[in-house]
Write an enzyme that holds these catalytic residues in place. Sequence first.
Site, PDB file in Angstrom:
ATOM      1  N   ASP A  13     -24.871  23.585 -11.945  1.00  0.00           N
ATOM      2  CA  ASP A  13     -25.428  22.965 -13.150  1.00  0.00           C
ATOM      3  C   ASP A  13     -25.744  23.980 -14.245  1.00  0.00           C
ATOM      4  O   ASP A  13     -26.645  23.772 -15.056  1.00  0.00           O
ATOM      5  CB  ASP A  13     -26.704  22.149 -12.823  1.00  0.00           C
ATOM      6  CG  ASP A  13     -26.473  21.181 -11.680  1.00  0.00           C
ATOM      7  OD1 ASP A  13     -25.427  20.514 -11.708  1.00  0.00           O
ATOM      8  OD2 ASP A  13     -27.311  21.119 -10.770  1.00  0.00           O
ATOM      9  N   LYS A  16     -21.065  24.997 -16.764  1.00  0.00           N
ATOM     10  CA  LYS A  16     -19.650  25.413 -16.664  1.00  0.00           C
ATOM     11  C   LYS A  16     -18.737  24.458 -17.428  1.00  0.00           C
ATOM     12  O   LYS A  16     -17.778  24.881 -18.059  1.00  0.00           O
ATOM     13  CB  LYS A  16     -19.207  25.464 -15.193  1.00  0.00           C
ATOM     14  CG  LYS A  16     -19.919  26.506 -14.376  1.00  0.00           C
ATOM     15  CD  LYS A  16     -19.505  26.470 -12.920  1.00  0.00           C
ATOM     16  CE  LYS A  16     -19.954  25.235 -12.199  1.00  0.00           C
ATOM     17  NZ  LYS A  16     -21.417  25.062 -12.046  1.00  0.00           N
ATOM     18  N   GLY A  40     -20.629  17.686 -11.359  1.00  0.00           N
ATOM     19  CA  GLY A  40     -20.779  16.800 -12.515  1.00  0.00           C
ATOM     20  C   GLY A  40     -20.724  17.672 -13.750  1.00  0.00           C
ATOM     21  O   GLY A  40     -21.686  18.339 -14.075  1.00  0.00           O
ATOM     22  N   HIS A  41     -19.566  17.725 -14.392  1.00  0.00           N
ATOM     23  CA  HIS A  41     -19.405  18.609 -15.553  1.00  0.00           C
ATOM     24  C   HIS A  41     -19.531  17.783 -16.833  1.00  0.00           C
ATOM     25  O   HIS A  41     -18.735  16.884 -17.087  1.00  0.00           O
ATOM     26  CB  HIS A  41     -18.066  19.341 -15.461  1.00  0.00           C
ATOM     27  CG  HIS A  41     -18.047  20.328 -14.326  1.00  0.00           C
ATOM     28  ND1 HIS A  41     -16.945  21.031 -13.931  1.00  0.00           N
ATOM     29  CD2 HIS A  41     -19.046  20.734 -13.496  1.00  0.00           C
ATOM     30  CE1 HIS A  41     -17.267  21.813 -12.901  1.00  0.00           C
ATOM     31  NE2 HIS A  41     -18.526  21.640 -12.626  1.00  0.00           N
ATOM     32  N   ARG A 144      -8.145  20.446  10.991  1.00  0.00           N
ATOM     33  CA  ARG A 144      -6.714  20.112  10.853  1.00  0.00           C
ATOM     34  C   ARG A 144      -6.423  18.635  11.087  1.00  0.00           C
ATOM     35  O   ARG A 144      -5.379  18.254  11.576  1.00  0.00           O
ATOM     36  CB  ARG A 144      -5.869  21.018  11.754  1.00  0.00           C
ATOM     37  CG  ARG A 144      -5.875  22.428  11.214  1.00  0.00           C
ATOM     38  CD  ARG A 144      -5.861  23.483  12.244  1.00  0.00           C
ATOM     39  NE  ARG A 144      -7.061  23.465  13.042  1.00  0.00           N
ATOM     40  CZ  ARG A 144      -7.228  24.192  14.125  1.00  0.00           C
ATOM     41  NH1 ARG A 144      -6.268  24.963  14.546  1.00  0.00           N
ATOM     42  NH2 ARG A 144      -8.358  24.149  14.801  1.00  0.00           N
ATOM     43  N   GLN A 226     -20.068  23.896  -8.624  1.00  0.00           N
ATOM     44  CA  GLN A 226     -21.302  24.359  -7.979  1.00  0.00           C
ATOM     45  C   GLN A 226     -21.586  25.811  -8.425  1.00  0.00           C
ATOM     46  O   GLN A 226     -21.091  26.224  -9.456  1.00  0.00           O
ATOM     47  CB  GLN A 226     -21.257  24.236  -6.450  1.00  0.00           C
ATOM     48  CG  GLN A 226     -21.238  22.787  -5.945  1.00  0.00           C
ATOM     49  CD  GLN A 226     -19.868  22.162  -6.007  1.00  0.00           C
ATOM     50  OE1 GLN A 226     -18.878  22.737  -5.570  1.00  0.00           O
ATOM     51  NE2 GLN A 226     -19.777  20.977  -6.549  1.00  0.00           N
ATOM     52  N   THR A 241     -23.253  24.145  -0.196  1.00  0.00           N
ATOM     53  CA  THR A 241     -22.202  23.139  -0.144  1.00  0.00           C
ATOM     54  C   THR A 241     -21.166  23.585   0.906  1.00  0.00           C
ATOM     55  O   THR A 241     -21.341  24.626   1.550  1.00  0.00           O
ATOM     56  CB  THR A 241     -21.587  22.907  -1.545  1.00  0.00           C
ATOM     57  OG1 THR A 241     -20.738  21.755  -1.488  1.00  0.00           O
ATOM     58  CG2 THR A 241     -20.817  24.118  -2.052  1.00  0.00           C
ATOM     59  N   LYS A 333     -28.199  27.305 -22.580  1.00  0.00           N
ATOM     60  CA  LYS A 333     -29.474  26.589 -22.772  1.00  0.00           C
ATOM     61  C   LYS A 333     -30.614  27.476 -23.246  1.00  0.00           C
ATOM     62  O   LYS A 333     -31.773  27.274 -22.859  1.00  0.00           O
ATOM     63  CB  LYS A 333     -29.850  25.853 -21.485  1.00  0.00           C
ATOM     64  CG  LYS A 333     -28.930  24.654 -21.215  1.00  0.00           C
ATOM     65  CD  LYS A 333     -29.485  23.771 -20.124  1.00  0.00           C
ATOM     66  CE  LYS A 333     -29.172  22.320 -20.349  1.00  0.00           C
ATOM     67  NZ  LYS A 333     -29.776  21.416 -19.387  1.00  0.00           N
TER      68      LYS A 333
END
Length: 431
Positions: A13, A16, A40-41, A144, A226, A241, A333
Amino acid sequence: MAGIIVVGAQWGDEGKGKVVDVFSAHADLVVRYQGGANAGHTLVVNGVKTVLHLVPSGILHAKTMCMIAAGVVLDLEEVIKEIRDLKEAGVLTNPEQLKISDQCTALLSYHRKIDAAREAKAGLEKIGTTGRGIGPAYEDRASRKAILFGDLFDRERLRAKLEASLDEKNFMLTHYYKQEPVEVEPLYQRMLEMAAELEPYRSRDTSLLIHRALKSGKKVLFEGAQGTMLDLLHGTYPFVTSSSTLSGSACVGSGIGPSLMQKIVGITKAYTTRVGSGPFPTELDNELGDRLRREGGEFGATTGRPRRCGWLDLVALKYAIRVNGITSLALMKLDVLSGHERIDVCTAYRLDGQEIKELPVNSSDLSRVEPVYKSLAGWSDDLRNVRSIQDLPQAARDLIQFVASEVATPIDVVSVGPGREQTLWIKPLFS
Ligand code: IMP
């Protein structure tokens, strides 16, 4: 040859999506190489917000080609929804603008179901996943058993693989998680429908296409998802993740050798956020943290969850620079810090009575550290209308200078709002 990797230098977050959108104006190709719809971009263009989970953030530039490479776990329902939404918004009018690798792992409803059931059963030990099925889908790949995107176009193979997969998954769902099983036939039929809708975007070998683009001098951006501290091997395990979020993953996930990469741009906010469980040394569990959350709009783009907020952590940032080989930073930001009389920046940790400057890689040690802060003067001016670095207040420029010199890495871009125009360049990306 200009392969540029954009990676998150914190817990995700970082912004990116905005950076990749802005950089994409100068790029020929943008590649997503890991993660899935947990990302979530958010892009804001002329006040219009677009949230992308799987489609690369270059898609709003009609001349920029986008690819989803092998390392991605492709949520089929989600990518279809995203493509439809983009088309409805007048974007992605030509299917040639988006190519999806046959080698992507297909992520299906049962992956999401297992993710949710596992979290529900975990109680206090839960990771706080996005519930998007990411872990279970990568497990299938590693064991696999995954259905690949390319399998969707071979009816017999698809049915055989789906039956085998559901045989095992349903045993786990019903016996261990006490959930309803997933039926083969309706899912199989739905997958055939999805295959038909996604066929125009199919690519048998995105690695070859990316390689050719790089060799012919095209500008290629590799868009990470991420952030460093969520990396499966080098993040705050187990609160991570299920993919590698580091720059090296751009090579592995897209099938491109490291020698074709030119720059690695690390994205960091001027403060820190984290979603989900796990250690977070500079977290402000108080009114200041609430204020950062409120003023920064810190709610998850994928789940809507409130993000945990805290001061900028230079120990973690230096770690990110090291493990990714970051060559320059984008500081995002900065506008959110306006109005704070003092701004704290963490420059070291204290652990067991000793001051340390390197991040402890063990999560339980990291959860015990106390941040050591350097307090800098704040500023009162609203930065959102500033359009050049020189016009920033002196205190804001001092902060930028301080961060760059502490982490010994140049800051090339500063962002003062979500819009493209709120991007201040110190050095252009493509020289
Ligand atoms: P998963 O990726 O859904 O399995 O979630 C594992 C951890 O990573 C959780 O703490 C999530 O909140 C976090 N996470 C996953 N994707 C993102 C992201 O795009 N931004 C921030 N945190 C994320």
